[in-house]
Structure formats: C-alpha cells, structure tokens
Enzyme design. Structure first.
Site, PDB file in Angstrom:
ATOM      1  CD  GLU A  44      -2.385  -4.917  -3.772  1.00 28.95           C
ATOM      2  OE1 GLU A  44      -3.282  -5.658  -3.313  1.00 28.95           O
ATOM      3  OE2 GLU A  44      -1.231  -5.322  -4.010  1.00 28.95           O
ATOM      4  CB  THR A  73      -8.494  -7.799  -3.002  1.00 28.51           C
ATOM      5  OG1 THR A  73      -7.434  -7.508  -2.087  1.00 28.51           O
ATOM      6  CG2 THR A  73      -9.166  -9.090  -2.547  1.00 28.51           C
ATOM      7  CE  LYS A 132      -1.193 -11.195  -4.101  1.00 35.19           C
ATOM      8  NZ  LYS A 132      -2.459 -10.479  -3.857  1.00 35.19           N
TER       9      LYS A 132
END
Length: 208
Positions: A44, A73, A132
């Site tokens: 990521e 993000t 997450k």
C-alpha cells in the site's frame, strides 16, 4: 470470483501488507520495488506521500504482475477516483468515510479502517471488503480476540505498531493478515538504507 474475493484470498495467502509512507517519492518508489524483490508483494502506498499516485502508477509499470499495489490513507470519494485512475488495485482507509462507499462503487476492494464495534458495522455496511483494525496497538491482541467474538466472520487486518512478533500473535488470534509500516519499511521511503529494508523484509517473511 469477484475482485473482493480475490483480494481476500491474497490477504490470506500473503498475510503481510506493507505500508509505504514517506517524504520522498523517488525513495518511496525504490522502497516499493525493493519490497517486491524481497517477496513482499502486497504493498500500500499512502496518499500522504508526495506524488503518491505517480508512485503507484510508476510502480505498476515497473513491476507489472509482480506486486499487488494499493492506495492508502484514502479519505474522500475524489481520493478513491484518483487512486483508481492511477492503477490502484485496492483502497485502504484510516476510518469509515465516504471513500469506502466510493471505492466499492468503483469495483475496488476496500480495506476500511475501524476500531469500535459500531465502526466495524458501519464499514461493512458501506461496502468494505475487510476491516483494518486501527490503531491495533491501542488494544492489542486481546482486543482483536474480543472483537472476533461478535464478528467471527469479519476479515480483520490489524495495523499500527505491528512488530514481527506481534504479527504472529495477531494471526494466531484470527487476523486474516497484518499491515505493517514503520516496523518494516523504516526510513527507506525517505531515502534510508535499502539493505536494512531487505533484512527487515526477510525477518517478517520468516516470522510469518
């Protein structure tokens, strides 16, 4: 098999999602390619990295099918759209935001950030593929175990301060995978030592 199902299968197989976040886009790109060379091929790239979308696009061209690259993000629907345009194969959010539903609408798997039971339910309702657990360090392994009691079928990916030792404990407690930033990447995405990154990558792979 849907894209979400493929993503879950990849998480379960790889068990390690590397999180690249840094102040230097060229160093971030080198960190991504080095991780892929060391067999950490689920990566990521955080959008807080300058020119993160360019890093994702360039890494995709360079690595091809050798790595599965996502954008992290991701906060807004516009973030989600721009990440998709850059070639991100999945999205990672720090919280339950409009980006979760937007990513789902775009057909991308979404790993949505959540901490509380209410947030877990909201993430799933918005179309998250997996949750997450962030920041995982707040409650640690005991908290993951407690969450799995009411949510035994939810694929959890703890993120936040996860060491190699912690990673093993989280997986034993039922996490489908772990997400690791600084303990794995260190300062490599800011121009740090790539050989040290290779050593840490090998240590995580051996532990997992």
């Amino acid at each position: 098999m849907t894209e979400g199902e493929r993503f879950l299968e990849t998480l379960a197989e790889r068990r390690l999602l590397a999180i690249v976040r840094g102040a230097d886009p060229e160093a971030a790109l080198r960190a991504v390619t080095t991780l892929a060379e060391e067999g950490v091929d689920l990566v990521e790239v955080s959008l807080v990295t300058p020119d993160a979308l360019s890093v994702i696009a360039r890494a995709r061209r360079e690595l091809g099918d050798a790595a599965l690259l996502g954008a992290g993000t991701v906060l807004t629907a516009d973030d989600a759209r721009r990440a998709a345009d850059a070639g991100a194969a999945y999205l990672v959010t720090p919280a339950v935001s409009e980006a979760v539903a937007a990513g789902h609408a775009l057909g991308l798997p979404v790993l949505a950030g959540a901490l509380t039971p209410t947030e877990v339910v909201a993430a799933l309702a918005a179309g998250a593929t997996a949750v997450k657990l962030f920041p995982a360090s707040l409650g640690g392994v005991p908290y993951l175990r407690a969450l799995r009691d009411p949510f035994p079928a939810v694929p959890f990916v703890p993120v936040g301060g996860v060491s190699a030792e912690d990673a093993v404990a989280y997986l034993r407690a039922g996490a489908v995978a772990v997400g690791v930033g600084s303990p794995l990447v260190g300062d490599a995405a800011a121009g740090g030592n790539l050989e040290a990154l290779r050593s840490r990558a090998a240590a995580f792979r051996e532990a997992l």
